[in-house]
Design an enzyme around this catalytic site. Structure first.
Site, PDB file in Angstrom:
ATOM      1  N   ASN A  21      24.890 -27.320 -17.862  1.00 10.92           N
ATOM      2  CA  ASN A  21      23.950 -28.179 -18.601  1.00 10.92           C
ATOM      3  C   ASN A  21      22.753 -27.424 -19.158  1.00 10.92           C
ATOM      4  O   ASN A  21      22.220 -27.791 -20.205  1.00 10.92           O
ATOM      5  CB  ASN A  21      23.425 -29.288 -17.694  1.00 10.92           C
ATOM      6  CG  ASN A  21      24.513 -30.256 -17.274  1.00 10.92           C
ATOM      7  OD1 ASN A  21      25.699 -30.025 -17.506  1.00 10.92           O
ATOM      8  ND2 ASN A  21      24.110 -31.343 -16.635  1.00 10.92           N
ATOM      9  N   TYR A  71      21.033 -33.345 -11.897  1.00  8.42           N
ATOM     10  CA  TYR A  71      21.348 -33.610 -13.305  1.00  8.42           C
ATOM     11  C   TYR A  71      20.050 -33.768 -14.083  1.00  8.42           C
ATOM     12  O   TYR A  71      19.881 -33.175 -15.148  1.00  8.42           O
ATOM     13  CB  TYR A  71      22.190 -34.882 -13.409  1.00  8.42           C
ATOM     14  CG  TYR A  71      22.520 -35.343 -14.802  1.00  8.42           C
ATOM     15  CD1 TYR A  71      21.734 -36.310 -15.446  1.00  8.42           C
ATOM     16  CD2 TYR A  71      23.619 -34.826 -15.484  1.00  8.42           C
ATOM     17  CE1 TYR A  71      22.029 -36.738 -16.734  1.00  8.42           C
ATOM     18  CE2 TYR A  71      23.928 -35.243 -16.776  1.00  8.42           C
ATOM     19  CZ  TYR A  71      23.110 -36.201 -17.391  1.00  8.42           C
ATOM     20  OH  TYR A  71      23.414 -36.615 -18.678  1.00  8.42           O
ATOM     21  N   SER A 130      19.059 -36.036 -22.539  1.00  6.47           N
ATOM     22  CA  SER A 130      19.376 -37.372 -22.004  1.00  6.47           C
ATOM     23  C   SER A 130      18.047 -38.110 -21.859  1.00  6.47           C
ATOM     24  O   SER A 130      16.983 -37.501 -21.841  1.00  6.47           O
ATOM     25  CB  SER A 130      20.033 -37.216 -20.628  1.00  6.47           C
ATOM     26  OG  SER A 130      19.980 -38.418 -19.894  1.00  6.47           O
ATOM     27  N   LYS A 174      18.496 -31.654 -17.299  1.00  5.92           N
ATOM     28  CA  LYS A 174      18.181 -32.265 -18.595  1.00  5.92           C
ATOM     29  C   LYS A 174      16.686 -32.142 -18.932  1.00  5.92           C
ATOM     30  O   LYS A 174      16.315 -31.965 -20.089  1.00  5.92           O
ATOM     31  CB  LYS A 174      18.633 -33.727 -18.598  1.00  5.92           C
ATOM     32  CG  LYS A 174      20.156 -33.883 -18.554  1.00  5.92           C
ATOM     33  CD  LYS A 174      20.835 -33.271 -19.783  1.00  5.92           C
ATOM     34  CE  LYS A 174      22.324 -33.505 -19.821  1.00  5.92           C
ATOM     35  NZ  LYS A 174      22.978 -32.954 -21.019  1.00  5.92           N
TER      36      LYS A 174
END
Lengths: 257, 257
Positions: B106, B150, B137, B154
């Site tokens: 990511n 996560y 995101s 991001k």
């Protein structure tokens, strides 16, 4: 939360801001201070001990990029003093040409140390709750064009730390998670900074940023000690030019049901 | 910037949002569309070709965690069509139990792909300028407690992308850098999501988030195509429940001189 009688683990405790914070903390009659650092400065550790003989100071050579070393170092703290009450994640580098190194130290290492410490601090497991303070940066809140990789790592710390600061987690573990953002502070982070920018053509904007006002590490260290004692779960604090302010983050999106 | 006659490289082009964006883009008479993905779906690539025979579609098996593969894949594009006009960084996973894997795909992979592409797109070097769209995101703007890793990745994309969106860089390279933030969208990212949270005790808050309103990938894909064409350097866009909005980020800190 008074830190008197508590056990503190300070990752990056021999860094400039970290060391100043340790000097402040140790005047608060901690039970123990574990200085985790890749640097090995026996004289600096000795100087901490001399500030307050009531506090037992331990030095641990700490490689934040090694999960085994993280696991072993934290297990060693538990073996010695049974509880970790405060964890300060303060290791960080500025070296944009090395993306992986920047991420492994500033972000992934911080995450792995935190994930290893949480069950040891969790009041429902081996711990008695406490405080985790993650040192991000003002460049964890604002873009840092000359150092886009450093900025990405500090934004990452912000996202991680704010997520763990959710009330659900605090109620569950008893561990407050707080994010601390130093403004530009006189530390060696900026030594030969021209070699540390993202691009060769970053220099112009880098030099400009480099000439902005800074603060002394002593001031920032004292603010960090204050933030630890505030134990303000989910909060973000900026220490900038001698002033400590609590950030009220804007809300750009919320789930709808 | 019209994308007609342009060469587009879409990393993650076979993902749900990515594929829908490719389907929209290809109706705009691109010269070429390079679909970079770890997934191998010949029938999906064929379906893209059939939408608009005017656009030459290339598939590249792409491992974003390999610097060599990044270098080779982008060099291959230059060899075939000489210029990259648009790069979309759309690869991403949700798998909090695997910190390194999440960061390597990511964040670090996105950074390495971007750093490799910039000299190839730079109007002063091999390129003719263009647009890089980084897919973050809404959890790159807001904390995501059930998926803190996560969220960290991001937020990291946000910090990196906003830093590269500085006017100094745009004037220097002619490459606009834009950050795109999908709201919750119906994609397989959430398949067996209960195994992907940060902690076992994240489930309760994860389930709650999981039941919030989502949007169709088609809508989000169309928004992404729109954002590419806007070529709005330094901007952040949210695509949420059918609406595309430009974010006006708050300013929490500024250097003083």
């Amino acid at each position: 939360m008074s830190v008197a009688g508590k056990n503190v683990v300070f990752v990056g405790g021999l860094g400039f801001i970290g060391y100043e914070a340790c000097k402040t903390l140790i005047t608060r009659d901690l039970a123990s201070l574990f200085v985790f650092d890749i640097l090995d400065k026996p004289e600096a550790v000795k100087a901490l001990e001399e500030i307050n003989p009531k506090t037992k100071v331990y030095y641990t050579k700490f490689d934040i990029t090694s999960k085994d070393n993280i696991k072993q170092s934290l297990a060693d703290v538990i073996a010695k003093v049974q509880y970790i009450d405060v964890l300060v994640n303060g290791a960080g580098i500025l070296n944009d040409p090395n993306v992986e190194w920047t991420m492994n130290i500033n972000l992934i290492g911080l995450i792995n140390t935190t994930l290893e410490a949480i069950p040891l601090m969790d009041k429902n497991k081996k711990g008695r709750g406490g405080v985790i303070v993650n040192i991000a940066s003002v460049l964890g809140l604002e873009p840092g064009p000359p150092a886009a990789i450093y900025c990405a790592s500090k934004f990452g710390v912000m996202g991680f730390s704010r997520s763990l600061g959710d009330p659900h987690y605090y109620e569950h573990t008893g561990i407050a998670v707080v994010t601390f953002c130093p403004g530009l502070t006189d530390t060696p982070l900026k030594n030969n900074v021209a070699t540390k920018y993202t691009f060769d053509y970053s220099k112009e904007i880098g030099e400009k940023l480099n000439h902005s006002k800074t603060q002394k590490p002593e001031v920032c260290g004292a603010h960090l000690a204050q933030v630890i004692e505030l134990r303000d779960n989910g909060a973000i604090y900026i220490s900038n030019q001698g002033t400590l302010t609590k950030v009220k983050p804007s809300v750009y999106w919320e789930p709808t049901y």
